[in-house]
Design a protein around this motif. Structure first.
Motif, PDB file in Angstrom:
ATOM      1  N   VAL A 297       0.830  -1.208   0.000  1.00 57.03           N
ATOM      2  CA  VAL A 297       0.000   0.000   0.000  1.00 57.03           C
ATOM      3  C   VAL A 297       0.861   1.252   0.000  1.00 57.03           C
ATOM      4  O   VAL A 297       0.647   2.196  -0.774  1.00 57.03           O
ATOM      5  CB  VAL A 297      -0.950  -0.007   1.201  1.00 57.03           C
ATOM      6  N   ARG A 298       1.870   1.273   0.858  1.00 56.00           N
ATOM      7  CA  ARG A 298       2.732   2.454   0.929  1.00 56.00           C
ATOM      8  C   ARG A 298       3.585   2.610  -0.323  1.00 56.00           C
ATOM      9  O   ARG A 298       3.894   3.735  -0.728  1.00 56.00           O
ATOM     10  CB  ARG A 298       3.614   2.368   2.170  1.00 56.00           C
ATOM     11  N   ALA A 299       3.977   1.486  -0.932  1.00 58.00           N
ATOM     12  CA  ALA A 299       4.735   1.569  -2.173  1.00 58.00           C
ATOM     13  C   ALA A 299       3.885   2.180  -3.284  1.00 58.00           C
ATOM     14  O   ALA A 299       4.366   3.008  -4.067  1.00 58.00           O
ATOM     15  CB  ALA A 299       5.230   0.187  -2.579  1.00 58.00           C
ATOM     16  N   ILE A 300       2.602   1.802  -3.355  1.00 57.43           N
ATOM     17  CA  ILE A 300       1.711   2.373  -4.365  1.00 57.43           C
ATOM     18  C   ILE A 300       1.509   3.861  -4.120  1.00 57.43           C
ATOM     19  O   ILE A 300       1.556   4.682  -5.058  1.00 57.43           O
ATOM     20  CB  ILE A 300       0.369   1.618  -4.366  1.00 57.43           C
ATOM     21  N   GLU A 301       1.287   4.233  -2.866  1.00 61.39           N
ATOM     22  CA  GLU A 301       1.099   5.657  -2.550  1.00 61.39           C
ATOM     23  C   GLU A 301       2.348   6.468  -2.885  1.00 61.39           C
ATOM     24  O   GLU A 301       2.265   7.561  -3.459  1.00 61.39           O
ATOM     25  CB  GLU A 301       0.758   5.810  -1.064  1.00 61.39           C
ATOM     26  N   ARG A 302       3.512   5.918  -2.553  1.00 58.70           N
ATOM     27  CA  ARG A 302       4.749   6.643  -2.849  1.00 58.70           C
ATOM     28  C   ARG A 302       4.967   6.746  -4.362  1.00 58.70           C
ATOM     29  O   ARG A 302       5.425   7.780  -4.859  1.00 58.70           O
ATOM     30  CB  ARG A 302       5.936   5.935  -2.194  1.00 58.70           C
ATOM     31  N   SER A 303       4.658   5.687  -5.100  1.00 58.84           N
ATOM     32  CA  SER A 303       4.844   5.732  -6.552  1.00 58.84           C
ATOM     33  C   SER A 303       3.948   6.793  -7.175  1.00 58.84           C
ATOM     34  O   SER A 303       4.356   7.478  -8.128  1.00 58.84           O
ATOM     35  CB  SER A 303       4.553   4.362  -7.157  1.00 58.84           C
ATOM     36  N   GLU A 304       2.723   6.964  -6.654  1.00 55.07           N
ATOM     37  CA  GLU A 304       1.832   7.989  -7.189  1.00 55.07           C
ATOM     38  C   GLU A 304       2.378   9.382  -6.899  1.00 55.07           C
ATOM     39  O   GLU A 304       2.314  10.278  -7.760  1.00 55.07           O
ATOM     40  CB  GLU A 304       0.438   7.822  -6.593  1.00 55.07           C
ATOM     41  N   ARG A 305       2.933   9.588  -5.702  1.00 51.29           N
ATOM     42  CA  ARG A 305       3.513  10.889  -5.380  1.00 51.29           C
ATOM     43  C   ARG A 305       4.745  11.163  -6.253  1.00 51.29           C
ATOM     44  O   ARG A 305       4.944  12.283  -6.724  1.00 51.29           O
ATOM     45  CB  ARG A 305       3.900  10.945  -3.901  1.00 51.29           C
ATOM     46  N   ILE A 306       5.556  10.139  -6.461  1.00 53.63           N
ATOM     47  CA  ILE A 306       6.757  10.315  -7.292  1.00 53.63           C
ATOM     48  C   ILE A 306       6.377  10.622  -8.738  1.00 53.63           C
ATOM     49  O   ILE A 306       6.969  11.500  -9.381  1.00 53.63           O
ATOM     50  CB  ILE A 306       7.636   9.049  -7.221  1.00 53.63           C
TER      51      ILE A 306
ATOM     52  N   GLY B  53       3.635  12.068  -9.782  1.00 59.87           N
ATOM     53  CA  GLY B  53       3.156  13.438  -9.830  1.00 59.87           C
ATOM     54  C   GLY B  53       4.296  14.442  -9.807  1.00 59.87           C
ATOM     55  O   GLY B  53       4.286  15.441 -10.539  1.00 59.87           O
ATOM     56  N   ALA B  54       5.301  14.192  -8.957  1.00 58.36           N
ATOM     57  CA  ALA B  54       6.450  15.098  -8.880  1.00 58.36           C
ATOM     58  C   ALA B  54       7.240  15.096 -10.187  1.00 58.36           C
ATOM     59  O   ALA B  54       7.715  16.150 -10.638  1.00 58.36           O
ATOM     60  CB  ALA B  54       7.352  14.692  -7.716  1.00 58.36           C
ATOM     61  N   MET B  55       7.368  13.930 -10.821  1.00 57.31           N
ATOM     62  CA  MET B  55       8.106  13.855 -12.083  1.00 57.31           C
ATOM     63  C   MET B  55       7.359  14.579 -13.194  1.00 57.31           C
ATOM     64  O   MET B  55       7.975  15.256 -14.035  1.00 57.31           O
ATOM     65  CB  MET B  55       8.345  12.393 -12.458  1.00 57.31           C
ATOM     66  N   LYS B  56       6.026  14.466 -13.222  1.00 62.39           N
ATOM     67  CA  LYS B  56       5.252  15.177 -14.245  1.00 62.39           C
ATOM     68  C   LYS B  56       5.361  16.678 -14.051  1.00 62.39           C
ATOM     69  O   LYS B  56       5.403  17.428 -15.036  1.00 62.39           O
ATOM     70  CB  LYS B  56       3.794  14.729 -14.190  1.00 62.39           C
ATOM     71  N   CYS B  57       5.406  17.121 -12.804  1.00 65.31           N
ATOM     72  CA  CYS B  57       5.573  18.551 -12.550  1.00 65.31           C
ATOM     73  C   CYS B  57       6.922  19.053 -13.052  1.00 65.31           C
ATOM     74  O   CYS B  57       7.071  20.239 -13.380  1.00 65.31           O
ATOM     75  CB  CYS B  57       5.443  18.838 -11.050  1.00 65.31           C
TER      76      CYS B  57
END
Length: 260
Positions: free
Chosen positions: A206-215, A217-221
């Motif tokens: 669960v935490r790996a999925i949440e972290r991957s989504e944040r990463i 988003g940061a990469m797209k920014c």
């Protein structure tokens, strides 16, 4: 203060020492990858003991050229041997042929013994060559070289992100394990332990999925569009060509020895 190498700065095998350079490390990474694959394919196709022994000698010669600490490197190779030692020991008893001796009614055959030696020579020659030619690269360099060799971008991205964030996931695992210990968890052979470790694995996912989504988003920014931008360029030199030709000639010689 001493600089601590991050996961993307260490070599794959971590068999060398920082700042140590030999002939192998100065070669083009693309040449090292291609020649290691070629050598591995040739060695796996060999079927005679003299040719396999010669292949292992070539791998040891590459180890000498790389100037890696041979004791530490061979120790790491021995760790690989521990995974196949049981198969090698049991193979003479499971392969039919001319008996050597009998233990508890189970005969050991010469054919099984030679097959075990053949597998051991093949595995050690291939693994040692991969450790010397590929294992001494930094993981980021390996990813760039694979991209230059036209490997699928998805696989290259997966490799690069795994290298970058495997330590992050390990730190997350350590925090969760520390939290379990603070709450009085002690592992044992019971259903509570199995259930707790199941929750631990689930929370990691669960935490790996949440972290991957944040990463993501940061990469797209930062303008990431799914393409890998490489700042490192590779150029073939005369040394690379000589090394590739020499190792290719040795591979051809191994094939000739095997047929002879």
């Amino acid at each position: 203060m001493a600089h601590v190498l991050g996961p993307q700065e260490r070599t794959l095998a971590e068999a060398g020492t920082v700042g140590q350079r030999g002939m192998i490390t100065s070669l083009d990474p693309r040449v090292r990858i291609v020649m290691s694959v070629l050598f591995a394919v040739v060695v796996v196709s060999l079927s005679t003991l003299p040719a396999l022994a010669a292949a292992l000698m070539i791998a040891l010669a590459l180890l000498m050229l790389s100037r890696l600490p041979w004791r530490k490197t061979l120790k790491r190779m021995a760790m690989m041997d521990s995974f196949i030692i049981f198969m090698l020991v049991l193979l003479p008893f499971t392969m039919p042929g001319d008996p050597i001796f009998t233990i508890w009614g189970f005969p050991a055959s010469w054919q099984g013994l030679w097959k075990a030696v053949e597998i051991a020579l093949t595995a050690n020659a291939v693994i040692l060559t991969l450790m010397v030619l590929v294992g001494t690269m930094e993981p980021v360099t390996l990813g760039h070289a694979l991209h230059r060799l036209r490997c699928p971008e998805t696989l290259v991205h997966l490799l690069m992100f795994t290298i970058r964030y495997i330590d992050v996931l390990h730190e997350e695992y350590q925090r969760l394990r520390a939290a379990m210990k603070v709450r009085g968890f002690r592992p044992g052979t019971n259903w509570h332990t199995y259930r707790s470790f199941g929750y631990l694995v689930g929370m990691m996912l669960v935490r790996a999925i949440e972290r991957s989504e944040r990463i993501l988003g940061a990469m797209k920014c930062r303008g990431f569009s799914g393409k890998m931008l490489l700042l490192q360029d590779f150029t073939l030199t005369r040394r690379d060509i000589v090394f590739a030709a020499g190792l290719g000639a040795l591979c051809l010689a191994l094939i000739l020895v095997d047929f002879a």
